[in-house]
Scaffold this motif. Structure first.
Motif, PDB file in Angstrom:
ATOM      1  N   VAL A   1       0.840  -1.206   0.000  1.00 12.64           N
ATOM      2  CA  VAL A   1       0.000   0.000   0.000  1.00 12.64           C
ATOM      3  C   VAL A   1       0.874   1.255   0.000  1.00 12.64           C
ATOM      4  O   VAL A   1       0.633   2.195  -0.760  1.00 12.64           O
ATOM      5  CB  VAL A   1      -0.976  -0.008   1.197  1.00 12.64           C
ATOM      6  N   LYS A   2       1.902   1.271   0.844  1.00 13.18           N
ATOM      7  CA  LYS A   2       2.786   2.437   0.936  1.00 13.18           C
ATOM      8  C   LYS A   2       3.446   2.731  -0.411  1.00 13.18           C
ATOM      9  O   LYS A   2       3.460   3.875  -0.879  1.00 13.18           O
ATOM     10  CB  LYS A   2       3.853   2.204   2.006  1.00 13.18           C
ATOM     11  N   HIS A   3       3.958   1.698  -1.066  1.00 13.69           N
ATOM     12  CA  HIS A   3       4.637   1.916  -2.344  1.00 13.69           C
ATOM     13  C   HIS A   3       3.654   2.266  -3.466  1.00 13.69           C
ATOM     14  O   HIS A   3       3.991   3.068  -4.341  1.00 13.69           O
ATOM     15  CB  HIS A   3       5.511   0.723  -2.705  1.00 13.69           C
ATOM     16  N   TYR A   4       2.466   1.684  -3.451  1.00 12.16           N
ATOM     17  CA  TYR A   4       1.433   2.110  -4.403  1.00 12.16           C
ATOM     18  C   TYR A   4       1.171   3.608  -4.230  1.00 12.16           C
ATOM     19  O   TYR A   4       1.122   4.358  -5.199  1.00 12.16           O
ATOM     20  CB  TYR A   4       0.112   1.371  -4.156  1.00 12.16           C
ATOM     21  N   ASN A   5       0.962   4.044  -2.979  1.00 14.33           N
ATOM     22  CA  ASN A   5       0.679   5.456  -2.711  1.00 14.33           C
ATOM     23  C   ASN A   5       1.825   6.356  -3.156  1.00 14.33           C
ATOM     24  O   ASN A   5       1.608   7.395  -3.789  1.00 14.33           O
ATOM     25  CB  ASN A   5       0.391   5.683  -1.228  1.00 14.33           C
ATOM     26  N   ASN A   6       3.042   5.973  -2.826  1.00 11.62           N
ATOM     27  CA  ASN A   6       4.205   6.793  -3.189  1.00 11.62           C
ATOM     28  C   ASN A   6       4.388   6.854  -4.704  1.00 11.62           C
ATOM     29  O   ASN A   6       4.711   7.915  -5.248  1.00 11.62           O
ATOM     30  CB  ASN A   6       5.468   6.270  -2.515  1.00 11.62           C
ATOM     31  N   ALA A   7       4.178   5.739  -5.387  1.00  4.45           N
ATOM     32  CA  ALA A   7       4.293   5.727  -6.851  1.00  4.45           C
ATOM     33  C   ALA A   7       3.246   6.651  -7.467  1.00  4.45           C
ATOM     34  O   ALA A   7       3.555   7.450  -8.358  1.00  4.45           O
ATOM     35  CB  ALA A   7       4.132   4.305  -7.378  1.00  4.45           C
ATOM     36  N   TYR A   8       2.022   6.550  -6.981  1.00  6.09           N
ATOM     37  CA  TYR A   8       0.951   7.391  -7.520  1.00  6.09           C
ATOM     38  C   TYR A   8       1.245   8.865  -7.287  1.00  6.09           C
ATOM     39  O   TYR A   8       1.092   9.691  -8.181  1.00  6.09           O
ATOM     40  CB  TYR A   8      -0.391   7.014  -6.890  1.00  6.09           C
ATOM     41  N   PHE A   9       1.661   9.197  -6.078  1.00  4.76           N
ATOM     42  CA  PHE A   9       1.948  10.583  -5.725  1.00  4.76           C
ATOM     43  C   PHE A   9       2.981  11.189  -6.674  1.00  4.76           C
ATOM     44  O   PHE A   9       2.837  12.318  -7.117  1.00  4.76           O
ATOM     45  CB  PHE A   9       2.441  10.657  -4.279  1.00  4.76           C
ATOM     46  N   LYS A  10       4.001  10.437  -7.010  1.00  2.89           N
ATOM     47  CA  LYS A  10       5.035  10.943  -7.907  1.00  2.89           C
ATOM     48  C   LYS A  10       4.559  10.979  -9.358  1.00  2.89           C
ATOM     49  O   LYS A  10       4.744  11.971 -10.063  1.00  2.89           O
ATOM     50  CB  LYS A  10       6.302  10.109  -7.766  1.00  2.89           C
ATOM     51  N   LEU A  11       3.932   9.904  -9.814  1.00  2.00           N
ATOM     52  CA  LEU A  11       3.548   9.813 -11.222  1.00  2.00           C
ATOM     53  C   LEU A  11       2.375  10.713 -11.592  1.00  2.00           C
ATOM     54  O   LEU A  11       2.222  11.066 -12.762  1.00  2.00           O
ATOM     55  CB  LEU A  11       3.259   8.363 -11.593  1.00  2.00           C
ATOM     56  N   LYS A  12       1.562  11.116 -10.621  1.00  2.00           N
ATOM     57  CA  LYS A  12       0.415  11.970 -10.945  1.00  2.00           C
ATOM     58  C   LYS A  12       0.859  13.341 -11.441  1.00  2.00           C
ATOM     59  O   LYS A  12       0.064  14.069 -12.030  1.00  2.00           O
ATOM     60  CB  LYS A  12      -0.527  12.101  -9.751  1.00  2.00           C
ATOM     61  N   GLN A  13       2.095  13.697 -11.229  1.00  2.00           N
ATOM     62  CA  GLN A  13       2.607  15.003 -11.630  1.00  2.00           C
ATOM     63  C   GLN A  13       3.007  15.048 -13.111  1.00  2.00           C
ATOM     64  O   GLN A  13       3.338  16.105 -13.633  1.00  2.00           O
ATOM     65  CB  GLN A  13       3.813  15.371 -10.764  1.00  2.00           C
ATOM     66  N   PHE A  14       2.991  13.900 -13.766  1.00  2.00           N
ATOM     67  CA  PHE A  14       3.467  13.806 -15.143  1.00  2.00           C
ATOM     68  C   PHE A  14       2.303  13.669 -16.111  1.00  2.00           C
ATOM     69  O   PHE A  14       1.242  13.157 -15.756  1.00  2.00           O
ATOM     70  CB  PHE A  14       4.448  12.631 -15.270  1.00  2.00           C
ATOM     71  N   PRO A  15       2.507  14.110 -17.360  1.00  2.00           N
ATOM     72  CA  PRO A  15       1.438  14.000 -18.357  1.00  2.00           C
ATOM     73  C   PRO A  15       1.155  12.546 -18.706  1.00  2.00           C
ATOM     74  O   PRO A  15       1.880  11.634 -18.295  1.00  2.00           O
ATOM     75  CB  PRO A  15       2.008  14.774 -19.551  1.00  2.00           C
ATOM     76  N   GLY A  16       0.117  12.351 -19.484  1.00  2.00           N
ATOM     77  CA  GLY A  16      -0.295  11.005 -19.870  1.00  2.00           C
ATOM     78  C   GLY A  16       0.764  10.209 -20.592  1.00  2.00           C
ATOM     79  O   GLY A  16       0.782   8.983 -20.521  1.00  2.00           O
ATOM     80  N   LEU A  17       1.677  10.892 -21.267  1.00  2.00           N
ATOM     81  CA  LEU A  17       2.776  10.235 -21.966  1.00  2.00           C
ATOM     82  C   LEU A  17       4.063  10.952 -21.588  1.00  2.00           C
ATOM     83  O   LEU A  17       4.157  12.174 -21.730  1.00  2.00           O
ATOM     84  CB  LEU A  17       2.558  10.296 -23.481  1.00  2.00           C
ATOM     85  N   PHE A  18       5.036  10.194 -21.078  1.00  2.00           N
ATOM     86  CA  PHE A  18       6.310  10.781 -20.657  1.00  2.00           C
ATOM     87  C   PHE A  18       7.403   9.771 -20.938  1.00  2.00           C
ATOM     88  O   PHE A  18       7.299   8.609 -20.533  1.00  2.00           O
ATOM     89  CB  PHE A  18       6.261  11.112 -19.154  1.00  2.00           C
ATOM     90  N   LEU A  19       8.435  10.190 -21.642  1.00  2.00           N
ATOM     91  CA  LEU A  19       9.538   9.308 -22.058  1.00  2.00           C
ATOM     92  C   LEU A  19       9.021   8.046 -22.757  1.00  2.00           C
ATOM     93  O   LEU A  19       9.592   6.972 -22.635  1.00  2.00           O
ATOM     94  CB  LEU A  19      10.427   8.927 -20.868  1.00  2.00           C
ATOM     95  N   GLY A  20       7.918   8.196 -23.482  1.00  2.00           N
ATOM     96  CA  GLY A  20       7.345   7.073 -24.216  1.00  2.00           C
ATOM     97  C   GLY A  20       6.498   6.139 -23.379  1.00  2.00           C
ATOM     98  O   GLY A  20       5.984   5.146 -23.889  1.00  2.00           O
ATOM     99  N   VAL A  21       6.304   6.433 -22.092  1.00  2.00           N
ATOM    100  CA  VAL A  21       5.520   5.586 -21.189  1.00  2.00           C
ATOM    101  C   VAL A  21       4.094   6.135 -21.088  1.00  2.00           C
ATOM    102  O   VAL A  21       3.899   7.343 -20.910  1.00  2.00           O
ATOM    103  CB  VAL A  21       6.160   5.536 -19.780  1.00  2.00           C
ATOM    104  N   ASP A  22       3.120   5.245 -21.173  1.00  2.00           N
ATOM    105  CA  ASP A  22       1.722   5.619 -20.973  1.00  2.00           C
ATOM    106  C   ASP A  22       1.493   5.762 -19.467  1.00  2.00           C
ATOM    107  O   ASP A  22       1.132   4.815 -18.778  1.00  2.00           O
ATOM    108  CB  ASP A  22       0.793   4.564 -21.573  1.00  2.00           C
ATOM    109  N   VAL A  23       1.776   6.958 -18.949  1.00  2.00           N
ATOM    110  CA  VAL A  23       1.682   7.226 -17.511  1.00  2.00           C
ATOM    111  C   VAL A  23       0.224   7.193 -17.059  1.00  2.00           C
ATOM    112  O   VAL A  23      -0.073   6.744 -15.949  1.00  2.00           O
ATOM    113  CB  VAL A  23       2.340   8.583 -17.158  1.00  2.00           C
ATOM    114  N   GLY A  24      -0.680   7.625 -17.908  1.00  2.00           N
ATOM    115  CA  GLY A  24      -2.106   7.580 -17.559  1.00  2.00           C
ATOM    116  C   GLY A  24      -2.555   6.165 -17.253  1.00  2.00           C
ATOM    117  O   GLY A  24      -3.262   5.926 -16.273  1.00  2.00           O
TER     118      GLY A  24
END
Length: 154
Positions: A91-114
């Motif tokens: 749960v902690k790592h899911y939350n931390n990953a989301y918190f960081k990745l939510k700041q990026f657009p739907g596509l970043f460095l070729g990754v579908d962040v959305g």
């Protein structure tokens, strides 16, 4: 994510970046090789190993957008903890990953962040629904894949 869920995420000032800092970093040939190795390992469910590959890229960068790599690393850590049956860690790592990745657009460095953000939310909700005693029942089809297409100029 619900506001109360993010209280357990590490909301350090260093993890918040301005919209002006959401810029794809200049990636070296070595960066791309480690990054893509991390994607391949992650998609083969070798989460610990993908974490190690992405950490190499993260260590070589100093710009604020390097937290993108941390977000991927923490998602890999969430799955590693899930596999080990460690509820709090997942749960902690899911939350931390989301918190960081939510700041990026739907596509970043070729990754579908959305898509990753949607997978994180779905997976976290399922882990919380199952609770600490039933982590082994987590549906394997909810383990995210990184949808990635290398940018043309990368």
């Amino acid at each position: 994510m619900r506001g109360s869920d993010l209280k357990s995420a590490r909301m350090k000032q260093a993890y918040l970046i301005s919209s002006a800092d959401v810029v794809e970093p200049a990636m070296s040939v070595e960066d791309w090789a480690d990054f893509e190795r991390g994607v391949a390992l992650f998609n083969c469910r070798e989460h610990w190993e993908s974490h190690e590959a992405w950490e190499q890229v993260w260590r070589r960068h100093t710009e604020p957008s390097r937290i993108f790599f941390q977000g991927l690393i923490q998602l890999a850590a969430a799955y590693h903890q899930l596999r080990r049956g460690i509820y709090h860690g997942a749960v902690k790592h899911y939350n931390n990953a989301y918190f960081k990745l939510k700041q990026f657009p739907g596509l970043f460095l070729g990754v579908d962040v959305g898509a990753l953000r949607r997978n994180i939310e779905t997976g976290r909700v399922e882990v919380e629904r199952l609770g600490p005693g039933r982590m082994d029942e987590f549906p394997h089809d909810l383990v995210a894949k990184v949808v990635y297409n290398r940018p043309q100029d990368g």
